[in-house]
Scaffold this motif. Structure first.
Motif, PDB file in Angstrom:
ATOM      1  N   GLU A 173      26.253   2.312  71.081  1.00  0.00           N
ATOM      2  CA  GLU A 173      25.931   1.668  69.792  1.00  0.00           C
ATOM      3  C   GLU A 173      26.591   0.301  69.662  1.00  0.00           C
ATOM      4  OE1 GLU A 173      27.250   4.769  67.237  1.00  0.00           O
ATOM      5  OE2 GLU A 173      25.703   6.124  67.977  1.00  0.00           O
ATOM      6  N   GLY A 174      26.558  -0.451  70.740  1.00  0.00           N
ATOM      7  CA  GLY A 174      27.085  -1.818  70.685  1.00  0.00           C
ATOM      8  C   GLY A 174      28.502  -1.966  71.196  1.00  0.00           C
ATOM      9  N   HIS A 175      29.250  -0.857  71.256  1.00  0.00           N
ATOM     10  CA  HIS A 175      30.636  -0.945  71.725  1.00  0.00           C
ATOM     11  C   HIS A 175      30.755  -0.801  73.243  1.00  0.00           C
ATOM     12  CE1 HIS A 175      32.542   0.130  67.548  1.00  0.00           C
ATOM     13  NE2 HIS A 175      32.052  -1.100  67.618  1.00  0.00           N
ATOM     14  N   GLY A 176      29.641  -0.512  73.901  1.00  0.00           N
ATOM     15  CA  GLY A 176      29.645  -0.284  75.351  1.00  0.00           C
ATOM     16  C   GLY A 176      30.363  -1.335  76.167  1.00  0.00           C
ATOM     17  N   PRO A 177      30.009  -2.629  75.993  1.00  0.00           N
ATOM     18  CA  PRO A 177      30.661  -3.656  76.815  1.00  0.00           C
ATOM     19  C   PRO A 177      32.185  -3.623  76.700  1.00  0.00           C
ATOM     20  CG  PRO A 177      28.809  -4.600  75.639  1.00  0.00           C
ATOM     21  CD  PRO A 177      28.946  -3.188  75.150  1.00  0.00           C
ATOM     22  N   TYR A 178      32.703  -3.410  75.501  1.00  0.00           N
ATOM     23  CA  TYR A 178      34.162  -3.381  75.309  1.00  0.00           C
ATOM     24  C   TYR A 178      34.772  -2.171  76.019  1.00  0.00           C
ATOM     25  CZ  TYR A 178      33.086  -6.710  71.592  1.00  0.00           C
ATOM     26  OH  TYR A 178      32.638  -7.786  70.893  1.00  0.00           O
TER      27      TYR A 178
ATOM     28  N   TRP B 107      33.446  -0.150  78.415  1.00  0.00           N
ATOM     29  CA  TRP B 107      33.269  -0.114  79.877  1.00  0.00           C
ATOM     30  C   TRP B 107      34.098  -1.180  80.570  1.00  0.00           C
ATOM     31  CZ3 TRP B 107      31.769   4.235  81.688  1.00  0.00           C
ATOM     32  CH2 TRP B 107      30.906   5.039  80.948  1.00  0.00           C
ATOM     33  N   PHE B 108      34.242  -2.326  79.930  1.00  0.00           N
ATOM     34  CA  PHE B 108      35.090  -3.372  80.512  1.00  0.00           C
ATOM     35  C   PHE B 108      36.535  -2.871  80.624  1.00  0.00           C
ATOM     36  CE2 PHE B 108      38.062  -6.931  79.765  1.00  0.00           C
ATOM     37  CZ  PHE B 108      37.801  -7.682  80.903  1.00  0.00           C
ATOM     38  N   SER B 109      37.032  -2.236  79.545  1.00  0.00           N
ATOM     39  CA  SER B 109      38.413  -1.725  79.553  1.00  0.00           C
ATOM     40  C   SER B 109      38.612  -0.754  80.710  1.00  0.00           C
ATOM     41  CB  SER B 109      38.721  -0.998  78.248  1.00  0.00           C
ATOM     42  OG  SER B 109      38.675  -1.898  77.178  1.00  0.00           O
TER      43      SER B 109
ATOM     44  N   VAL C 129      40.885  -5.686  73.710  1.00  0.00           N
ATOM     45  CA  VAL C 129      39.444  -5.414  73.795  1.00  0.00           C
ATOM     46  C   VAL C 129      39.033  -4.365  72.766  1.00  0.00           C
ATOM     47  CG1 VAL C 129      37.637  -4.551  75.325  1.00  0.00           C
ATOM     48  CG2 VAL C 129      39.356  -6.104  76.214  1.00  0.00           C
ATOM     49  N   TRP C 130      39.918  -3.461  72.451  1.00  0.00           N
ATOM     50  CA  TRP C 130      39.663  -2.464  71.402  1.00  0.00           C
ATOM     51  C   TRP C 130      39.650  -3.155  70.036  1.00  0.00           C
ATOM     52  CZ3 TRP C 130      43.231   2.496  70.924  1.00  0.00           C
ATOM     53  CH2 TRP C 130      42.696   3.357  69.971  1.00  0.00           C
ATOM     54  N   GLY C 131      40.509  -4.126  69.864  1.00  0.00           N
ATOM     55  CA  GLY C 131      40.660  -4.783  68.567  1.00  0.00           C
ATOM     56  C   GLY C 131      39.429  -5.555  68.127  1.00  0.00           C
ATOM     57  N   LYS C 132      38.781  -6.212  69.085  1.00  0.00           N
ATOM     58  CA  LYS C 132      37.669  -7.099  68.727  1.00  0.00           C
ATOM     59  C   LYS C 132      36.543  -6.385  67.975  1.00  0.00           C
ATOM     60  CE  LYS C 132      35.579 -10.997  68.504  1.00  0.00           C
ATOM     61  NZ  LYS C 132      36.038 -11.949  67.469  1.00  0.00           N
ATOM     62  N   PRO C 133      35.942  -5.336  68.539  1.00  0.00           N
ATOM     63  CA  PRO C 133      34.833  -4.712  67.787  1.00  0.00           C
ATOM     64  C   PRO C 133      35.323  -3.866  66.612  1.00  0.00           C
ATOM     65  CG  PRO C 133      35.224  -3.504  69.820  1.00  0.00           C
ATOM     66  CD  PRO C 133      36.136  -4.698  69.849  1.00  0.00           C
TER      67      PRO C 133
ATOM     68  N   VAL D 266      38.451  -2.480  84.256  1.00  0.00           N
ATOM     69  CA  VAL D 266      39.698  -3.160  84.620  1.00  0.00           C
ATOM     70  C   VAL D 266      40.793  -2.122  84.887  1.00  0.00           C
ATOM     71  CG1 VAL D 266      41.487  -4.757  83.848  1.00  0.00           C
ATOM     72  CG2 VAL D 266      39.108  -5.230  83.315  1.00  0.00           C
ATOM     73  N   GLY D 267      40.826  -1.077  84.068  1.00  0.00           N
ATOM     74  CA  GLY D 267      41.836  -0.031  84.224  1.00  0.00           C
ATOM     75  C   GLY D 267      41.788   0.595  85.611  1.00  0.00           C
ATOM     76  N   ILE D 268      40.586   0.967  86.041  1.00  0.00           N
ATOM     77  CA  ILE D 268      40.436   1.608  87.357  1.00  0.00           C
ATOM     78  C   ILE D 268      40.845   0.629  88.458  1.00  0.00           C
ATOM     79  CG2 ILE D 268      38.740   2.515  88.989  1.00  0.00           C
ATOM     80  CD1 ILE D 268      39.257   4.548  86.865  1.00  0.00           C
ATOM     81  N   VAL D 269      40.424  -0.642  88.320  1.00  0.00           N
ATOM     82  CA  VAL D 269      40.756  -1.638  89.345  1.00  0.00           C
ATOM     83  C   VAL D 269      42.268  -1.825  89.442  1.00  0.00           C
ATOM     84  CG1 VAL D 269      40.615  -4.101  89.911  1.00  0.00           C
ATOM     85  CG2 VAL D 269      38.540  -2.858  89.269  1.00  0.00           C
ATOM     86  N   VAL D 270      42.946  -1.930  88.289  1.00  0.00           N
ATOM     87  CA  VAL D 270      44.396  -2.153  88.302  1.00  0.00           C
ATOM     88  C   VAL D 270      45.121  -0.953  88.914  1.00  0.00           C
ATOM     89  CG1 VAL D 270      46.428  -2.359  86.804  1.00  0.00           C
ATOM     90  CG2 VAL D 270      44.437  -3.807  86.394  1.00  0.00           C
ATOM     91  N   LEU D 271      44.747   0.260  88.493  1.00  0.00           N
ATOM     92  CA  LEU D 271      45.416   1.455  89.017  1.00  0.00           C
ATOM     93  C   LEU D 271      45.164   1.585  90.524  1.00  0.00           C
ATOM     94  CD1 LEU D 271      44.799   4.106  86.200  1.00  0.00           C
ATOM     95  CD2 LEU D 271      46.740   2.585  86.509  1.00  0.00           C
ATOM     96  N   ALA D 272      43.902   1.354  90.929  1.00  0.00           N
ATOM     97  CA  ALA D 272      43.576   1.475  92.352  1.00  0.00           C
ATOM     98  C   ALA D 272      44.326   0.437  93.175  1.00  0.00           C
ATOM     99  CB  ALA D 272      42.068   1.340  92.556  1.00  0.00           C
TER     100      ALA D 272
END
Lengths: 249, 67
Positions: free
Chosen positions: B13-18, B20-22, A115-119, B25-31
């Protein structure tokens, strides 16, 4: 106390259960505080990278997940070796307890990297040495989890898993040095054991926080899983019955 | 805070979705690792307590049976 006294003490599931109960808050509290605090710090307070922009903020999850996934593997392989050499049952329980945590962290490392790689570099995936060797790490973890299920006999399963874990450990230095040996898309390490780190201190501090927090989290989860395994395997002993009826701690 | 507004923090600046998604998922997996361990513990406690009760009843039955 001599080394061997310690060794036998550490090999006693009952002693380990009691000791780990006292140790756990010292891992759980730093894990939660450092991870959540470090995430918030890295997400909202650190300036963006001048080249990558804001996507670099994924570093505060990606690097701890990757580093601790590798550390967890070494812990698992070491526990496997101790079990094979000295027949220590507790080591087999620790080995079994690390595997699901390591698999989950490796999954996170791969996902956050993609996910880091894409943007940042325009692609989710390349078959470069670093990414491929981490994918192999993920398959090693899955292999160990599957191998555990494949045996009826607990002892046979532990032996097979220990051998696989030890053989697979050759992958760890490959992952570590892959970015130096085969330079490609993945950037080299920013934190160096030798020499100066190539990351600004304002960006480094939250990373140290989440890295430490993730190690504490690993320790916490391994203790929780190992304690469960101890309770299950020692379920017919007096002390486990006492623990569960509230007579012991 | 580095960002000037909450909206800027979300959009990044456009990177938000990437980003916040990371972290999502990170919080869900750890929890879920924590939840799985706690569930297993609760399940074990239930199982072992039930076994202890059965054992007690059997002992009682054995004692009364002898008389």
């Amino acid at each position: 106390m001599s080394f061997w006294t310690y060794f036998h003490k550490w090999g006693s599931p009952r002693w380990f259960y009691q000791f780990s109960g006292r140790l756990m808050p010292w891992l759980a509290i730093p894990a939660v505080v450092l991870l959540l605090g470090g995430f918030a710090w890295g997400l909202a307070f650190v300036p963006p990278d001048f080249k990558q922009g804001n996507s670099f903020r994924i570093i505060y999850l990606h690097v701890p997940a990757s580093a601790v996934a590798m550390g967890a593997y070494m812990l698992m392989a070491t526990a496997g070796a101790i079990h094979l050499i000295w027949r220590m049952k507790l080591a087999a329980m620790v080995m079994k307890s690390v595997a699901p945590v390591g698999a989950a962290l490796t999954f996170l490392a791969l996902l956050t990297g993609a996910v880091w790689g894409k943007p940042t570099w325009g692609t989710y995936w390349v078959w470069d040495a670093r990414i491929t060797s981490v994918l192999i790490l993920f398959f090693l973890y899955l292999g160990i989890l599957a191998l555990q299920q494949a045996f009826e006999n607990q002892e046979a399963a532990a032996k097979a898993c220990a051998v696989l874990a030890i053989v697979g450990a050759v992958n760890i230095p490959i992952i570590y040095w892959s970015v130096e040996w085969w330079y490609s898309l993945h950037q080299p390490a920013s934190i160096k054991f030798v020499g100066e780190s190539t990351i600004h201190s304002s960006m480094l501090r939250p990373l140290i926080a989440t890295l430490t927090g993730m190690y504490c989290f690993l320790g916490w989860m391994v203790l929780l899983n190992t304690r469960n395994e101890i309770l299950y395997r020692e379920r017919n002993t007096r002390w486990v019955k006492d623990v569960l009826t509230g007579a012991g701690s | 805070m580095y960002f000037e507004s909450f909206a800027a923090l979300i959009s990044m600046e456009g990177h938000g979705p990437y980003v916040w998604f990371s972290y999502g998922v990170g919080i869900v997996v750890l929890a879920s690792l924590l939840v799985a361990a706690r569930r297993r513990r609760a399940q074990l406690e239930q199982m072992l307590k039930a076994a202890a009760r059965r054992e007690q009843q059997q002992n009682k039955a054995a004692v009364t049976g002898e008389r």
